[in-house]
Design a protein around this motif. Structure first.
Motif, mmCIF file in Angstrom:
data_model
loop_
_atom_site.group_PDB
_atom_site.id
_atom_site.type_symbol
_atom_site.label_atom_id
_atom_site.label_comp_id
_atom_site.label_asym_id
_atom_site.label_seq_id
_atom_site.Cartn_x
_atom_site.Cartn_y
_atom_site.Cartn_z
ATOM 1 N N GLY A 290 -4.074 4.369 -10.444
ATOM 2 C CA GLY A 290 -3.115 5.277 -11.069
ATOM 3 C C GLY A 290 -3.501 5.568 -12.503
ATOM 4 N N GLU A 291 -4.662 5.125 -12.891
ATOM 5 C CA GLU A 291 -5.168 5.343 -14.256
ATOM 6 C C GLU A 291 -6.674 5.109 -14.221
ATOM 7 N N GLU B 60 -6.731 8.131 -11.247
ATOM 8 C CA GLU B 60 -5.344 8.541 -11.421
ATOM 9 C C GLU B 60 -4.815 8.957 -10.052
ATOM 10 N N TRP B 61 -3.527 9.236 -9.972
ATOM 11 C CA TRP B 61 -2.944 9.608 -8.694
ATOM 12 C C TRP B 61 -3.671 10.774 -8.034
ATOM 13 N N ARG C 190 -5.236 10.300 -4.284
ATOM 14 C CA ARG C 190 -4.802 11.132 -3.148
ATOM 15 C C ARG C 190 -5.949 11.947 -2.573
ATOM 16 N N GLU D 293 -0.654 1.639 -6.417
ATOM 17 C CA GLU D 293 -0.890 1.749 -7.851
ATOM 18 C C GLU D 293 -0.826 0.355 -8.461
ATOM 19 N N ASN E 254 -0.501 14.329 -12.100
ATOM 20 C CA ASN E 254 -0.407 12.999 -11.489
ATOM 21 C C ASN E 254 1.016 12.667 -11.057
ATOM 22 N N ARG F 147 2.022 11.957 -7.274
ATOM 23 C CA ARG F 147 2.657 10.684 -6.932
ATOM 24 C C ARG F 147 3.900 10.911 -6.074
#
Lengths: 561, 561
Positions: A28-29, A401-402, A406, A426, B355, B359
């Protein structure tokens, strides 16, 4: 920010033949990569990096993973595997070793060379275990096998983790340059062999999962550098990451071809190139590299400076050159090459450097106008190769990141991984691999731990909120001195403002309002310091808003004498 | 920041048949475009825009050009020509009209419609003069001719300025879409005619001078939108600039094709689309547009929301949706399209929005993964056409940072403009066109004027420096109350810190040091408030640095009772 998914709750104890996976960072980062594997009561950590702060984290030097999850269990850690020596993978190690100094650090020769050099600055001598690609070695119940991967730093590794719960492949960061400078390819053959054996879970680098196609080969930069060197009239300055040994190698090779001497500029550049040269990762022809002093005494057209500062860091040599605040004076005819990525968030700083150098008359070559950079991470087209060769039963995208996670999950689904077996977790989400099935079973706290100056974890979210308000709006402080026996003010309120853009003369207009309000309060018998403070906040806040439409921090100080 | 080139000095008075050109903004920066032309004792202004602040200008709402150069001469201004209605060209008008309300605003129908709507919010009714492309009209000694140019807002104009000093062509912002939605091409034929007549000075948009090739046609976005709409399962949200009428038109057209209703979200989107529709620039089939409330009551797969917030502005609807802080709940199956540029400096904010939406399960389509945006500014390949058709004797690149201005200057040189006749001027540099030669003759102050809340120009560079320190480091305040007759402290020092990450318990450790230092000072007979303040700053600053390696603002407050 403590628990990412409160609804998930604390996970139940891990079953005997299960493997637990908790990303404390990097999910997520992009940054502070750190994954904790748990099996049979023992722990294995892969990477321990730092995250660099964003603009809404002002004053922060670094962000660490929250080691709280390891509290009380550090003695169970078998090892920390460092896949490669980038800061987002090793930067947290000095702080982890403060908790337990003798955790073995496992990595390749260069990775260990660089982490040792880093730890020297922290006055720590680590316990290290050097490993090579193609070898296999158990650490407690974790049977590890290492694979060569190609990346923007030499000697990077992927790691396969075998336990009785199954086989996990963690790619680390990688790309698939098919003509790498050092001939060290990402070991797709090894990945294929694992695929044949049966990979229960693939954890793969998602950085470029949104980018279609493939990454240009590093060596394609050489002719571009050659062209720039051939047409440069005066001094050449090349800025790039200090860890990008192959990029620097190409600069050195080009300098030799064009009869220029090279000097390294910037502490981390000098340090890293020293280690890389000593360990045989950087080939430096005798007499090529000179020190900066000597370089500056030579005619400008015989010199190349290789410098840090490619991300526009304000205190770096390059930024200071751009602002004419450095002994190196950039002038008309000089050439500056930013042979580097532009990390999102750094655009303002980098363009400021480019504009400053351009204003001084330099020609600035950067990835926006020439092929002087290629990414260190495989693109979507290449990630598909790994997915197709490994054919994992379960897939967990990491390092992104997201949007990246994805996108990578989508690629996995396209290659045939069952949707139910694709886990997007995450930071802090707990994933268990049990009976061949990976699934989310809970979450643990995993907040940001801020390093600011000497302190670690003392600057809190509340401090940052204060900083954001102070930084945007400044403050107005109101000091009231009251007699401790009578409760009466013994002097007129002292009002100060900084950063609010309200001058002292204007500020004095609010004094009668404060005095009036305190008078009413006294008449009503209100003497509680907290209540009086709130009152002052309200009166001053309202006055500032009416007159200025701003919301500085209002700080009432009551002193009894 | 007051005078860009002190060595240039104040220019001498303009010769009788000369034309003076002073950029008060837009030269060396993208934003606050404003050029003042002076001839025969009269002034003409082209554009009057705002600049948006960078992270090191915290809390600032807008940055204006410094109107100080016009001080005492506002009555000589014949008109302000507004080339088009983007904020960086019209945003400063309300503030300029505060200085003199009846300056005529000259522009096309849509430009005037939008500036009028903007001024209504400021409770100002301007004097306007509507002009059309292909027409010619004198304003005092300035004989103006207007030309159609294509841009990312309809109805943009270039302006030719004829005086006895020669012919100047100012392109305004333009691109060269050869198949524009409204059929309104950039008038190259007109530019060619001027070239035949002899253009003494060309001032041309440099924004994309570094970008090779040509800009893709706006209409090429339509099939991409069509594809996204065709595969969208639930709600569609499109974010773009509220002034991009043609982009919105394509969204409306696509919505019609896919049987979806449209609602506009965001104050500026609603306002601009209202004006554009009323004036005939936006074609809206009856019943297509509904209000947000109605849209939210329909099934998600029958709705498109067209929203502001494409630059990740934290308070925008889109940012709040991404953070689950909006009545519109983005969920799995929703599609968000950022049909917009990504202005450098906004990356962190925009990726945060992407993001956040990802999410929540939305599919996010943006310029990084689909052709949903094309630039509004001609690229290098197109700028060359203009240079070759106009064949100016002198060239001055405008509308750009240094990197853009230099790149454009290089293009001009390649097309044959003599190096001596290429003038790169930054804000405040005075350029005179005399006897057919443009040259730099001096400079004038041209600092940033900050708008913060209701105040204009009151927040100074010093306030911003305070904000930066407060924002990065917080502050420590020390209040000392002394008896006005004896000079002795009547209470222990009150120490407070905010944003420093130092807690109150730790802070109290410095109290004895302060008391000790003040004791020594008293013994030495030092009672001057300034000296005591400096002493406290030193003692506390040293303590914080020793213990925390930080540098908060130290604020001593001495109160006599």
């Amino acid at each position: 920010m403590s628990r990412p998914h409160p609804e998930l709750g604390t996970p139940r104890a891990l079953t005997e033949h299960g493997l637990r996976i908790v990303g404390l960072g990097g999910l997520g980062e992009i940054g502070r990569n750190m994954t904790v594997f748990e099996h049979a009561g023992r722990l294995l950590i892969v990477d321990c990096g730092v995250l660099f702060p964003e603009p809404d984290q002002p004053g922060i030097d670094l962000i660490l993973p929250d080691f709280g999850y390891l509290e009380g269990r550090l003695d169970r850690v078998e090892a920390v595997v460092l896949t490669h020596a980038h800061e987002d993978h090793i930067g947290g190690v000095p702080y982890l070793l403060r908790k337990r100094a003798d955790i073995p650090l496992v990595g390749s020769k260069l990775t260990l060379g660089l982490i040792r050099s880093k730890l020297t600055e922290h006055k720590v001598t680590p316990v290290t275990v050097q490993v090579n690609e193609g070898t296999r070695q158990p650490f407690g119940p974790f049977d590890l096998e290492f694979f060569a991967v190609n990346h923007s730093i030499p000697d990077a590794l992927a790691v396969a983790i075998r336990t009785s719960a199954g086989l996990v492949l963690h790619t680390g960061d990688f790309k698939m340059d098919q003509l790498p400078l050092d001939g060290r390819l990402t070991d797709l053959g090894g990945f294929a062999r694992l695929g044949g054996e049966g990979v229960d879970l693939l954890m793969s680098d998602s950085t470029n999962a949104e980018v279609p196609g493939i990454v240009t080969a590093e060596r394609d930069i050489a002719p571009v550098l050659g062209n720039v060197f051939a047409t440069a009239r005066q001094r050449i300055i090349v800025a790039c990451f200090s860890s990008h040994v192959h990029r620097v190698q190409q600069v050195l090779d080009t300098a030799v071809l064009h009869g220029r001497k090279v000097a390294f500029v910037g502490r981390s550049m000098v340090r890293t190139m020293g280690v890389a040269r000593d360990l045989g990762y950087l080939r430096v022809p005798g007499g090529l590299v000179v020190d900066l002093k000597e370089a500056e005494q030579r005619p400008p057209n015989e010199v190349v400076l290789v410098s840090t500062g490619s991300q526009g860091e304000p205190m770096s040599a390059l930024s200071r050159m751009a602002g004419r605040d450095h002994t190196i004076r950039v002038t008309e005819g000089d050439t500056v090459i930013l042979a580097s990525s532009l990390i999102p968030g750094n655009e303002t700083a980098v363009y400021r450097v480019i504009n400053g150098l351009t204003r001084l008359g330099a020609r600035v070559v950067h990835k926006g106008n020439a092929l002087v950079h290629v990414s260190g991470h495989a693109s979507a087209g290449e990630l598909l190769y790994v997915l197709n060769l490994v054919r994992p039963s379960n897939f967990m995208p990491v390092h992104g990141e997201w949007r990246h996670l994805r996108a990578h999950a989508r690629l996995a689904a396209l290659t045939g991984v069952a949707e139910d077996n694709i886990v997007i977790a995450e930071d802090g989400v707990v994933v268990d691999l049990v009976d061949g099935q990976a699934s989310i079973v809970g979450s643990v706290p995993c907040g940001y731990v801020y390093v600011d100056g000497l302190s670690v974890g003392e600057v809190t979210e509340a401090s940052l909120k204060d900083r954001r308000i102070l930084g945007e709006e400044g403050f107005v402080s109101v000091v009231i001195v009251v007699d401790s026996t009578t409760g009466k003010m013994v002097a007129s309120p002292e009002i100060h403002a900084r950063g609010s853009g309200i001058d002292d003369a204007a500020l004095s207009e609010v004094r009668p309002r404060i005095e009036e309000a305190l008078g009413f309060a006294a008449a009503d018998g209100i003497s509680d310091a907290h209540q009086l403070g709130q009152l002052i906040r309200r009166v001053v806040g309202r006055w500032v808003n009416e007159n200025y439409r701003r919301r500085p921090m209002i700080i009432p100080v009551l002193i009894e004498v």
